[in-house]
Write a protein that holds these residues in place. Structure first.
Motif, PDB file in Angstrom:
ATOM      1  N   MET A   8       0.175 -81.890 -18.295  1.00 12.86           N
ATOM      2  CA  MET A   8       0.772 -80.681 -17.699  1.00 12.86           C
ATOM      3  C   MET A   8       1.049 -79.630 -18.758  1.00 12.86           C
ATOM      4  SD  MET A   8       3.446 -81.343 -14.684  1.00 12.86           S
ATOM      5  CE  MET A   8       4.185 -79.738 -14.591  1.00 12.86           C
TER       6      MET A   8
ATOM      7  N   GLU B  40       0.323 -79.322  -0.634  1.00  9.10           N
ATOM      8  CA  GLU B  40       0.665 -78.007  -1.189  1.00  9.10           C
ATOM      9  C   GLU B  40      -0.372 -77.577  -2.229  1.00  9.10           C
ATOM     10  OE1 GLU B  40       4.942 -76.443  -1.922  1.00  9.10           O
ATOM     11  OE2 GLU B  40       4.249 -77.100  -3.886  1.00  9.10           O
TER      12      GLU B  40
ATOM     13  N   LEU C 148      -2.309 -74.112  -2.282  1.00  7.64           N
ATOM     14  CA  LEU C 148      -2.222 -73.163  -3.400  1.00  7.64           C
ATOM     15  C   LEU C 148      -3.591 -72.874  -4.002  1.00  7.64           C
ATOM     16  CD1 LEU C 148       0.954 -74.296  -5.371  1.00  7.64           C
ATOM     17  CD2 LEU C 148       0.647 -72.219  -4.007  1.00  7.64           C
TER      18      LEU C 148
ATOM     19  N   GLU D 182       7.177 -87.936  -2.583  1.00 10.14           N
ATOM     20  CA  GLU D 182       6.768 -86.531  -2.689  1.00 10.14           C
ATOM     21  C   GLU D 182       5.251 -86.374  -2.790  1.00 10.14           C
ATOM     22  OE1 GLU D 182       8.825 -85.297  -6.206  1.00 10.14           O
ATOM     23  OE2 GLU D 182      10.784 -85.286  -5.209  1.00 10.14           O
TER      24      GLU D 182
ATOM     25  N   HIS E 290      -1.350 -73.712 -10.726  1.00  4.17           N
ATOM     26  CA  HIS E 290      -0.085 -74.438 -10.688  1.00  4.17           C
ATOM     27  C   HIS E 290      -0.366 -75.886 -11.076  1.00  4.17           C
ATOM     28  CE1 HIS E 290       4.073 -74.932  -9.852  1.00  4.17           C
ATOM     29  NE2 HIS E 290       3.870 -75.883  -8.980  1.00  4.17           N
ATOM     30  N   SER E 291       0.676 -76.611 -11.458  1.00  5.66           N
ATOM     31  CA  SER E 291       0.490 -78.032 -11.745  1.00  5.66           C
ATOM     32  C   SER E 291       1.747 -78.799 -11.366  1.00  5.66           C
ATOM     33  CB  SER E 291       0.162 -78.247 -13.225  1.00  5.66           C
ATOM     34  OG  SER E 291       1.081 -77.566 -14.046  1.00  5.66           O
ATOM     35  N   TYR E 292       1.535 -80.085 -11.136  1.00  4.49           N
ATOM     36  CA  TYR E 292       2.646 -80.955 -10.730  1.00  4.49           C
ATOM     37  C   TYR E 292       2.600 -82.244 -11.517  1.00  4.49           C
ATOM     38  CZ  TYR E 292       2.219 -78.296  -6.310  1.00  4.49           C
ATOM     39  OH  TYR E 292       2.118 -77.323  -5.355  1.00  4.49           O
ATOM     40  N   ARG E 293       3.766 -82.801 -11.790  1.00 12.70           N
ATOM     41  CA  ARG E 293       3.832 -84.226 -12.089  1.00 12.70           C
ATOM     42  C   ARG E 293       4.621 -84.845 -10.947  1.00 12.70           C
ATOM     43  NH1 ARG E 293       6.656 -85.959 -17.295  1.00 12.70           N
ATOM     44  NH2 ARG E 293       4.663 -85.421 -18.201  1.00 12.70           N
TER      45      ARG E 293
ATOM     46  N   ASP F 249       0.522 -85.429 -22.498  1.00  4.22           N
ATOM     47  CA  ASP F 249       1.234 -84.502 -21.621  1.00  4.22           C
ATOM     48  C   ASP F 249       0.215 -83.493 -21.089  1.00  4.22           C
ATOM     49  OD1 ASP F 249       2.849 -82.668 -20.371  1.00  4.22           O
ATOM     50  OD2 ASP F 249       3.610 -81.798 -22.236  1.00  4.22           O
TER      51      ASP F 249
ATOM     52  N   MET G 269      -0.906 -75.896 -19.161  1.00 12.31           N
ATOM     53  CA  MET G 269       0.045 -74.948 -18.549  1.00 12.31           C
ATOM     54  C   MET G 269      -0.522 -73.527 -18.396  1.00 12.31           C
ATOM     55  SD  MET G 269       3.108 -75.481 -17.369  1.00 12.31           S
ATOM     56  CE  MET G 269       4.373 -76.433 -18.162  1.00 12.31           C
ATOM     57  N   GLY G 270      -1.238 -73.066 -19.402  1.00 13.09           N
ATOM     58  CA  GLY G 270      -1.720 -71.683 -19.362  1.00 13.09           C
ATOM     59  C   GLY G 270      -3.038 -71.495 -18.633  1.00 13.09           C
TER      60      GLY G 270
END
Lengths: 557, 163
Positions: free
Chosen positions: A119, A144, A148, A137, A128-131, A117, A123-124
């Motif tokens: 993402m 994006e 960003l 998409e 930003h992050s995406y799955r 995982d 996280m910290g």
């Protein structure tokens, strides 16, 4: 046009202006790599030796050029290997887009081979992050992410792309780069309040951080300094924001900063911070920091205002845009008394300038390089004593020529970053490193050889982990432990083993000769410099202390 | 230390709860309660977070939340025209002798009896923290068997919160 997710990844990267990607292949990015193969005339791929080094290379690429760096890693260990690189970029606000593969959504969560995982893991440490869950998409997510990464306060953005999203198909339509217009968000009243403080001040100082470089604020800073007759102090990240030969330039302040630069902050009545975030290493004791000054804080990130140091006036926005608005309004004045006081500080600094004992000294090496290489040479460091020596001594003449891991202090940053910087600029980059830092990611020298990236590595070999050893000397009763490496590594021979040119130097004469050879080399080269383990980094303001407790070297007897 | 209530509208995307809570742990802030649920628009969720801290912490938390890409709006809902409620279910020991007293207390606090057994009673109460805490204090004497709190939800009065 119908395309697979993998095709869309490459098309969108190219559409967003990507010319080079750093990466390492693997099972879950095989489809993307097939597209890199099919598009090798349109986008260059640089195969790193380890994903950490690759991420640092993408970071160095960005620091040197201002463009967004791109790294591609496979799932699992490939993805987790990028973590230190992502955190490094995050702490120094570097725009990166990191693409990771992952197992197919249909089997996710079953602890498949090389599943992680990523993402959650990052996280910290990401802006930003995406799955990406649907191929439809994918293109807009990548667009994006590029927006960003560089909008406002820049930072790394991670996109996790499961394998079945890479193989699924959908309609792809070309689009453009999402425009970002840097702006000064602050009000006219706030600008007026800052201008008033500036006009009232008799002892102003301008303090410059990395944000000033990202905003391209060099000229505006010089203009404001001229108007206010103010000296310029910098953070580690802001050392190369203005040319070192600028009148009033005091260089780095803080824990290992110059005496006058640190002292002037504590004597000033007005302190204008430009794109700086008051890290503990810059500030020391918060209560005593700039305690006689009213503080104007210019930053693009509202969350930095009053985070570490409270300001009297805060101006939120792009540093250059804010400065331009101030310059249009502020009336300048001469400050001969303040300048005379600064001159006395500098005189004292000169008298207590650090000196070294060995035949081949850190400052001697740095001066020799600085005099010899063109002024647009990217100069990269790792982390430790050598990093501070370079920040103190090297006379930078252009922004984006000093690349260092400031916030995260990542040993092992340098070799990858030097590869990235040379790739971005087409210029030979210089890496100053230590025997400790270099050992952490030296296999990226192999990358430089294969990819024919011109890099000259200068290893300060003192057989110790010097910076930690200093902490042990001063704060742990000289209990030297685990800081003497005692390795028998022959770095010059190692360079040859990688296919680079290796040199060794123990005297200034040997170094000059080696430098000529190293700079003339066809590809990468390395000079191993034998220096004494007893050279220390002075001055030092001990952690949480003020300039009143600055430790300077004993005067030379 | 003061208590603060912060209202958030967030994009209802994968990982958003984790991103918000990870900001709190990374920056060393403590959450007292956190509720999350869809709004009238299913692509947007509302989060209500209560926390203890000083005003400097609150300012930092609001700014750091505002920086998250998925946060559409963040607002300090500690004061002003705000309706906030919490729902709590309390199971309390209720022998024959105690039963009437507990019912009286429930009446005063407008709590509902939702279950009843020979030796226990379950009450449901909605309200603000003060009212609920007062009832919990009283019921302690009889022996609390279990308590479940939803955490506070809050919405501003009048107008449209998304403006």
């Amino acid at each position: 046009m119908q395309m697979t997710g993998a095709q869309i990844v490459i098309e969108t990267l190219i559409e967003q202006g990507t010319e080079v990607v750093f990466g390492y292949p693997g099972g879950t990015v095989n489809d993307i790599y097939d597209q890199l193969y099919q598009n090798k005339d349109r986008i260059r791929h640089i195969l790193c030796s380890h994903e950490q080094g690759g991420t640092h290379a993408a970071d160095g690429y960005s620091r040197a050029s201002g463009k967004t760096g791109v790294m591609i890693a496979t799932s699992g260990p490939g993805a987790t290997n990028t973590v230190t690189g992502v955190a490094t970029a995050y702490m120094d606000s570097i725009p990166l887009v990191v693409l990771t593969g992952n197992v197919s959504i249909s089997v996710m969560g079953q602890d498949n081979f090389q599943e992680v995982d990523i993402m959650g893991t990052t996280m910290g440490i990401v802006k930003h992050s995406y799955r990406v869950e649907k191929v439809e998409e994918l293109a807009d997510t990548i667009r994006e992410a590029f927006y960003l990464a560089r909008e406002g306060r820049p930072g790394p953005v991670l996109i996790d792309i499961p394998k079945d999203v890479q193989t699924a198909k959908c309609e792809f339509t070309q689009a453009g780069v999402i425009p970002y217009e840097p702006a000064a968000r602050c009000s006219e009243e706030e600008i007026d309040a800052a201008v008033k403080l500036m006009e009232e001040s008799r002892r102003p100082i301008i303090y410059v951080g990395g944000g000033a470089i990202y905003a391209g604020a060099e000229e505006s800073i010089l203009k404001l300094a001229q108007l206010l007759d103010a000296p310029i102090s910098t953070s580690l990240m802001g050392v190369d924001a203005v040319p070192a030969d600028t009148e009033g330039y005091l260089g780095m302040s803080g824990m290992h900063g110059h005496y006058a630069s640190t002292k002037a902050i504590s004597e000033a009545d007005l302190y204008v911070a430009v794109g700086a975030r008051f890290s503990d290493r810059s500030v020391g004791n918060k209560e005593k920091y700039a305690s006689r000054a009213r503080i104007v804080h210019i930053d693009v990130d509202p969350a930095e205002i009053n985070k570490n140091i409270d300001s009297d006036v805060d101006l939120i926005g792009d540093a250059n845009e804010v400065l331009k608005r101030i310059i249009a309004k502020v009336k300048g004045s001469r400050k001969p008394e303040w300048k005379a006081e600064i001159a006395r500080m500098k005189e004292y600094e000169k008298k207590r300038e650090p000196y070294f004992e060995g035949p081949l000294t850190p400052y001697g090496i740095i001066d020799a390089v600085c005099e010899r290489v063109p002024e647009d040479t990217p100069v990269v460091t790792d982390v430790g004593e050598h990093q501070m020596w370079v920040a103190q001594r090297y006379r930078f003449r252009r922004p984006r020529t000093f690349l260092t891991s400031g916030g995260f202090g990542t040993m092992g940053f340098g070799m990858g970053a030097a590869n990235g910087a040379a790739t971005a600029t087409g210029k030979r980059s210089i890496l100053f490193t230590g025997d400790g830092s270099f050992a952490m990611n030296m296999m990226e020298l192999g990358t430089a050889v294969t990819e024919n990236i011109p890099v000259t590595v200068i290893v300060f070999n003192n057989g110790t982990l010097g910076m930690v050893r200093e902490l042990q000397k001063f704060f742990v009763n000289e209990h030297y432990f685990a800081t003497t490496t005692n390795r028998k590594t022959d770095f010059a021979a190692l360079a040859e083993a990688f296919g680079a040119k290796g040199f060794k130097a123990a005297t200034p004469e040997e170094f000059s000769e080696a430098l000529e050879g190293a700079l003339a080399a066809e590809g990468p080269s390395l000079i191993e410099c034998m220096i004494s383990p007893d050279e220390l980094v002075y001055p030092m303001v001990p952690p949480n202390k003020s300039v009143d407790e600055i430790m300077l070297q004993e005067e030379r007897s | 230390m003061s208590k603060y209530t912060i209202g958030l509208l967030v994009r209802n995307r994968y990982g958003v709860l984790s991103r918000v809570s990870s900001m709190f742990s990374r920056r060393g802030f403590n959450i007292d309660s956190l509720t999350v649920g869809e709004t009238a628009d299913s692509s947007i969720s509302r989060m209500t977070i209560t926390l203890s801290g000083n005003s400097h912490d609150r300012d930092q938390i609001i700014k750091q939340l505002a920086k998250l890409h998925e946060v559409i709006k963040v607002k300090d809902m500690s004061d002003g025209e705000v309706v906030s409620r919490e729902l709590v279910i309390i199971k309390v020991r209720a022998d024959r002798e105690a039963r009437q007293e507990i019912l009286n207390a429930a009446n005063v606090f407008r709590a509902k009896v939702v279950d009843y057994s020979p030796h226990s009673m379950m009450l449901e109460i909605t309200g603000t923290g003060d009212k609920i805490n007062a009832l919990v204090e009283i019921l302690k004497d009889y022996g609390l068997l279990e308590i479940a709190r939803t955490g506070i939800v809050a919405v501003e009065r009048g107008g449209n919160d998304r403006d």
